[in-house]
Design an enzyme around this catalytic site. Structure first.
Site, PDB file in Angstrom:
ATOM      1  N   HIS A 274       0.841  -1.202   0.000  1.00 39.78           N
ATOM      2  CA  HIS A 274       0.000   0.000   0.000  1.00 39.78           C
ATOM      3  C   HIS A 274       0.876   1.251   0.000  1.00 39.78           C
ATOM      4  O   HIS A 274       0.803   2.086   0.917  1.00 39.78           O
ATOM      5  CB  HIS A 274      -0.915  -0.009   1.232  1.00 39.78           C
ATOM      6  CG  HIS A 274      -2.301   0.487   0.955  1.00 39.78           C
ATOM      7  ND1 HIS A 274      -3.257  -0.281   0.333  1.00 39.78           N
ATOM      8  CD2 HIS A 274      -2.899   1.673   1.213  1.00 39.78           C
ATOM      9  CE1 HIS A 274      -4.376   0.400   0.228  1.00 39.78           C
ATOM     10  NE2 HIS A 274      -4.190   1.592   0.743  1.00 39.78           N
ATOM     11  N   SER A 284      -2.403  -1.421  -8.684  1.00 38.77           N
ATOM     12  CA  SER A 284      -2.076  -2.846  -8.548  1.00 38.77           C
ATOM     13  C   SER A 284      -2.720  -3.668  -9.658  1.00 38.77           C
ATOM     14  O   SER A 284      -2.100  -4.588 -10.209  1.00 38.77           O
ATOM     15  CB  SER A 284      -2.540  -3.369  -7.187  1.00 38.77           C
ATOM     16  OG  SER A 284      -1.862  -2.711  -6.147  1.00 38.77           O
TER      17      SER A 284
END
Length: 349
Positions: A274, A284
């Site tokens: 993150h 992602s």
């Protein structure tokens, strides 16, 4: 090693001072690497490989070879020791190899059969089909993150340049930015470049451009929590090191794992770190799909409806908190299979 590094630097037209500044390494160390009086660390090898565009595997093999020769030299037992070491390395490699379930193994075989079938239909592919499916990808990826635009409204914003009444400026920018990010990963795919930090930050920059400009393409400087998840991402001071390890893992495994597994792993590992204030999920998924496209597969478009979104989040949560990635790997593989089946049904009509 020393000749390899120096030649690559000179071919790039860089001075040792410039290399040192870009990589955050002391200039004197760069000179010592090139003279052979000092050996880089594994992390420095990864950085040098990316900056100087030297094949990571070639550089690592040279580095390890020199380490071995330095340690054992011409000792009378050196060759016998190497033979024993070779057998032990082969054994350890076979033991540490990623274990996948029979269910996942069979699913990967089905996917590869579908990919072979798709390859035979490639001549029937068209720009219009690709454009429609990419629009759906933008719509679904943004819907996962809470964007309320419909597919038609997303189309109107992207392809007709219209403003949708009642929708926020952020939602408009999310649609436009994501579509541009797809174009960027397709360009990377066509250039067949190995994923690196610069490209990942460029993808994130596109995602947040005009939305949170001060954080676009930059790692977070504060601690964050993931809404609805018990997983706690690493502290901000750890992010740079975690990302360095992320790319080392990629370079080490990019030619070893099945492309579906590699793509899913790169997705899960990035979203678990993150590294950004916002846009982690979209980035992602784009990284995952860049890898799939580079390997000849198609975009795995995870749907944003409630049921699909919850399954997606739950399998990620299991991977992050229970160190069990099986469900997430199955989820990504099943998504790719369904997308392949649909793609083939469209172009084979």
């Amino acid at each position: 090693m020393k000749t390899l590094l120096k030649n690559a630097r000179e071919q790039k037209g860089l001075k040792t001072r410039e290399v040192a500044q870009i990589l955050g390494i002391d200039q004197a160390l760069i000179s010592k690497f090139e003279s052979g009086s000092r050996k880089p660390t594994r992390e420095q090898i990864s950085k040098l490989s990316q900056l100087l565009e030297i094949d990571f595997e070639t550089l690592m093999i040279t580095w390890l070879k020199e380490k071995i020769i330095y340690e054992i030299g011409d000792d009378e037992f050196a060759l016998k020791a190497l033979m024993v070491a070779e057998q032990e390395i082969k054994y350890n490699k076979s033991v540490s190899k990623l274990k996948i379930s029979k269910t996942l193994e069979n699913l990967l075989k089905e996917i590869d059969l579908l990919k072979t079938k798709l390859d035979s239909y490639r001549q029937y592919d068209s720009y219009k089909i690709t454009q429609a499916l990419e629009l759906e990808y933008t719509f679904e990826s943004n819907r996962i993150e809470g964007n309320t635009m419909t597919l038609r409204e997303t189309d109107m914003v992207i392809n007709e340049g219209l403003t949708i009444s009642g929708k926020s400026m952020r939602e408009h920018l999310e649609a436009i930015n994501h579509q541009e990010a797809i174009g960027f990963i397709k360009d990377l795919m066509q250039r067949n470049v190995s994923l690196n930090e610069r490209d990942l930050l460029s993808i994130h920059n596109l995602i947040l451009r005009g939305i949170i400009p001060e954080d676009a393409g930059r790692y977070r400087k504060v601690q964050v929590m993931i809404k609805g998840s018990t997983h706690m991402p690493p502290q901000p001071f750890m992010v740079a090191k975690e990302m360095e390890d992320y790319f080392i893992w990629y370079e080490t495994n990019k030619n070893k794992l099945h492309p579906i597994i590699l793509a899913a792993e790169m997705h899960e590992r990035l979203v678990t770190i993150h590294p950004f204030i916002d846009g982690n999920g979209r980035t992602s998924r784009l990284i995952m799909n860049l890898i799939l496209l580079q390997k000849g597969y198609i975009i795995a478009n995870i749907k944003g409806d409630y049921e699909s979104r919850m399954q997606y989040y739950q399998t990620l949560e299991t991977a992050q908190t229970k160190n069990n990635k099986e469900d997430f790997l199955l989820f990504v593989a099943q998504t790719e299979k369904e997308n392949l089946e649909r793609y083939i049904s469209i172009i084979a009509q």
